[in-house]
Design a protein around this motif. Structure first.
Motif, short mmCIF file in Angstrom:
data_model
loop_
_atom_site.label_atom_id
_atom_site.label_comp_id
_atom_site.label_asym_id
_atom_site.label_seq_id
_atom_site.Cartn_x
_atom_site.Cartn_y
_atom_site.Cartn_z
N ALA A 68 0.83 -1.21 0.00
CA ALA A 68 0.00 0.00 0.00
C ALA A 68 0.86 1.26 0.00
CB ALA A 68 -0.93 0.01 1.21
N ARG A 69 2.06 1.15 0.60
CA ARG A 69 2.94 2.33 0.60
C ARG A 69 3.47 2.64 -0.79
NH1 ARG A 69 5.66 0.00 5.20
NH2 ARG A 69 4.28 0.35 6.95
N HIS A 70 3.34 1.70 -1.72
CA HIS A 70 3.77 1.96 -3.09
C HIS A 70 2.65 2.54 -3.95
CE1 HIS A 70 7.22 -0.41 -1.83
NE2 HIS A 70 7.85 0.07 -2.89
N MET A 71 1.47 2.71 -3.38
CA MET A 71 0.38 3.35 -4.12
C MET A 71 0.62 4.85 -4.18
SD MET A 71 -1.73 0.88 -4.89
CE MET A 71 -0.63 -0.51 -4.98
N GLN A 72 0.08 5.50 -5.21
CA GLN A 72 0.24 6.95 -5.35
C GLN A 72 -0.84 7.64 -4.52
OE1 GLN A 72 2.82 8.09 -7.02
NE2 GLN A 72 3.47 6.10 -7.81
N LEU A 73 -0.57 7.81 -3.22
CA LEU A 73 -1.60 8.29 -2.30
C LEU A 73 -2.17 9.64 -2.72
CD1 LEU A 73 -1.67 7.95 1.49
CD2 LEU A 73 -2.21 10.16 0.51
N TRP A 74 -1.31 10.57 -3.18
CA TRP A 74 -1.79 11.93 -3.46
C TRP A 74 -2.61 11.97 -4.73
CZ3 TRP A 74 -2.22 14.42 0.66
CH2 TRP A 74 -1.32 14.20 1.71
N ILE A 75 -2.29 11.10 -5.70
CA ILE A 75 -3.15 11.02 -6.88
C ILE A 75 -4.51 10.44 -6.48
CG2 ILE A 75 -3.46 9.93 -9.14
CD1 ILE A 75 -0.56 10.14 -9.66
N GLY A 76 -4.48 9.42 -5.62
CA GLY A 76 -5.73 8.83 -5.14
C GLY A 76 -6.58 9.84 -4.39
N ALA A 77 -5.91 10.66 -3.54
CA ALA A 77 -6.64 11.68 -2.77
C ALA A 77 -7.21 12.75 -3.70
CB ALA A 77 -5.73 12.31 -1.73
N ALA A 112 -19.73 17.91 -14.56
CA ALA A 112 -19.41 16.63 -13.93
C ALA A 112 -18.66 15.73 -14.91
CB ALA A 112 -20.70 15.94 -13.46
N LEU A 113 -19.07 15.79 -16.17
CA LEU A 113 -18.41 15.01 -17.23
C LEU A 113 -16.93 15.38 -17.34
CD1 LEU A 113 -19.52 13.14 -19.75
CD2 LEU A 113 -19.04 15.17 -21.05
N ALA A 114 -16.66 16.70 -17.30
CA ALA A 114 -15.27 17.16 -17.40
C ALA A 114 -14.45 16.65 -16.21
CB ALA A 114 -15.24 18.70 -17.45
N LEU A 115 -15.03 16.70 -15.02
CA LEU A 115 -14.31 16.21 -13.84
C LEU A 115 -14.09 14.70 -13.92
CD1 LEU A 115 -15.89 18.31 -10.95
CD2 LEU A 115 -13.56 18.43 -11.83
N GLY A 116 -15.09 13.98 -14.41
CA GLY A 116 -14.95 12.53 -14.57
C GLY A 116 -13.82 12.20 -15.54
N ALA A 117 -13.72 12.99 -16.62
CA ALA A 117 -12.64 12.79 -17.58
C ALA A 117 -11.30 13.08 -16.93
CB ALA A 117 -12.85 13.68 -18.80
N ALA A 118 -11.25 14.14 -16.08
CA ALA A 118 -10.01 14.47 -15.37
C ALA A 118 -9.61 13.31 -14.45
CB ALA A 118 -10.20 15.75 -14.54
N PHE A 119 -10.60 12.69 -13.81
CA PHE A 119 -10.32 11.53 -12.96
C PHE A 119 -9.62 10.44 -13.78
CE2 PHE A 119 -11.19 7.40 -11.21
CZ PHE A 119 -11.23 7.55 -9.84
N LEU A 120 -10.17 10.15 -14.97
CA LEU A 120 -9.59 9.09 -15.80
C LEU A 120 -8.18 9.45 -16.26
CD1 LEU A 120 -12.43 7.69 -18.10
CD2 LEU A 120 -11.36 6.64 -16.10
N GLY A 124 -4.88 7.35 -15.45
CA GLY A 124 -3.96 6.90 -16.49
C GLY A 124 -2.53 7.24 -16.14
N ILE A 125 -2.32 8.48 -15.66
CA ILE A 125 -0.97 8.90 -15.24
C ILE A 125 -0.49 7.98 -14.12
CG2 ILE A 125 0.31 10.75 -14.08
CD1 ILE A 125 -1.51 12.74 -15.62
N GLU A 126 -1.41 7.69 -13.19
CA GLU A 126 -1.05 6.82 -12.06
C GLU A 126 -0.66 5.42 -12.53
OE1 GLU A 126 -4.21 6.32 -9.31
OE2 GLU A 126 -2.97 5.25 -7.87
N TYR A 127 -1.44 4.87 -13.46
CA TYR A 127 -1.09 3.55 -14.00
C TYR A 127 0.29 3.60 -14.67
CZ TYR A 127 -5.70 1.37 -13.21
OH TYR A 127 -6.83 0.84 -12.64
N GLY A 128 0.60 4.74 -15.32
CA GLY A 128 1.91 4.92 -15.93
C GLY A 128 3.02 4.84 -14.89
N PHE A 158 -5.35 -3.48 -9.14
CA PHE A 158 -5.58 -3.25 -10.56
C PHE A 158 -6.96 -3.74 -11.00
CE2 PHE A 158 -0.88 -2.96 -10.81
CZ PHE A 158 -0.82 -1.70 -11.39
N VAL A 159 -7.39 -4.89 -10.48
CA VAL A 159 -8.71 -5.42 -10.85
C VAL A 159 -9.81 -4.46 -10.38
CG1 VAL A 159 -10.38 -7.27 -10.44
CG2 VAL A 159 -7.98 -7.83 -10.86
N ALA A 160 -9.72 -4.03 -9.11
CA ALA A 160 -10.79 -3.19 -8.54
C ALA A 160 -10.80 -1.80 -9.17
CB ALA A 160 -10.62 -3.09 -7.02
N THR A 161 -9.62 -1.16 -9.29
CA THR A 161 -9.61 0.19 -9.86
C THR A 161 -9.89 0.14 -11.36
OG1 THR A 161 -7.19 0.11 -10.13
CG2 THR A 161 -8.04 1.14 -8.13
N GLY A 162 -9.47 -0.95 -12.03
CA GLY A 162 -9.78 -1.10 -13.45
C GLY A 162 -11.28 -1.26 -13.67
#
Lengths: 222, 93
Positions: A68-77, A112-120, A124-128, A158-162
């Protein structure tokens, strides 16, 4: 008119009555109940995955904390803040739809659509970054962090966030279609506000799933 | 802005406060209690979203029950799974 909690929104006098319902309240109850049942099945889908994570955590507390410490906490937040804010815009859009405010409804849904796109995009950056760190299964240079039970936790992440990202993508399509229907007057407001309400319910549910995924995967560092 | 819209904005403020609290708690001095605290906060956020954003507040009791029924099934699933993993080897000789 109804025995439910007194609220202006609970007087569905704007509803256009359809077969086979005898009263607007009855039709409204059926609309919401059907959607709640569907979202209940979705809750079971994600709940089963979260249940597995809790099982791993009970069996291998140290390995899960290290992973869990290897997760990108600030991107998640940041993504949590983004999706909670998108939910506010959807709620305001539904509120506008009930008032018959066509443009406001469409506008809030597009926000809301724009924010949802920003989330994705952030996801994507996080998966990178996860790929760079060797956290991904199968592809990339595997990191030693993936060894043993920690790897199971990371795979579940990856399964759950995917799966969540897939639902979010469907939600984006739902928001876009709903906004289009409202703005082009294909759906009349407030008579057909139920279309907007149900789209909103789906989006809020995707938000709720993330509300649980965030602490379960990102904050399990202890 | 109408009173209902104000309520929605107020709920959003509450959600952001809870988000700040949950991140802060992760770096706080709570040790083994941190995951429990974070799950309680997550439940509070979900409750706010369901009650206000997802219109559970406006429903009759039947629809409310339907909306939260999955919680009962999930608690069974969690409890029985944990009953397994937490007691493995506990009853062996």
């Amino acid at each position: 008119m109804t025995d439910a909690a007194p609220s202006a929104a609970n007087r569905p006098d704007y509803v256009s009555l359809r077969e086979p319902y005898a009263a607007p309240t009855q039709q409204r109850d059926a609309d919401f109940m059907g959607m709640y049942i569907f979202l209940g099945t979705e809750a079971m889908l994600f709940g089963a995955l979260f249940c597995l994570v809790f099982a791993y955590r009970s069996l291998h507390p140290e390995a899960v904390a290290v992973a869990a410490r290897h997760m990108q906490l600030w991107i998640g937040a940041a993504n949590t803040a983004i999706i909670l804010t998108s939910s506010l815009f959807v709620a305001l859009g539904v509120h506008s739809a009930r008032q018959g405010a066509r443009r406001a409804t469409g506008g809030f849904f597009l926000l809301a659509l724009a924010l949802g796109a920003a989330f994705l995009v952030l996801k994507g950056i996080e998966y990178g970054l996860d790929y760079r760190d060797g956290l991904m299964p199968v592809i990339g240079q595997p990191s030693p962090v993936r060894n043993g039970p920690a790897g199971l936790f990371i795979d579940l992440y990856f399964v759950a966030t995917g799966l969540h990202a897939l639902h979010l993508t469907i939600g984006l399509i739902v928001l876009a279609v709903t906004a289009t229907l409202v703005l082009t007057r294909a759906k009349r407001l407030p008579e057909q506000a139920v279309v907007v309400e149900m789209a909103g319910l789906y989006w809020h549910f995707v938000d709720v799933v993330w509300v649980f995924a965030f602490p379960i995967f990102y904050l399990a560092r202890g | 802005m109408s009173r209902q819209a104000m309520t929605l904005v107020g709920v959003w403020v509450g959600l952001m406060v809870l988000l700040t609290l949950t991140v802060a708690a992760t770096f706080g001095p709570f040790g083994g209690w941190t995951p429990a605290i974070n799950m309680v906060i997550a439940f509070c956020k979900a409750a706010l979203i369901y009650w206000f954003f997802m219109h559970v507040r406006e429903q009759g009791w039947l629809a409310r029950l339907v909306a939260v029924a999955a919680i009962a099934w999930l608690l069974l699933l969690l409890a029985l799974t944990q009953a397994d993993v937490l007691t493995r080897g506990a009853f062996s000789h």
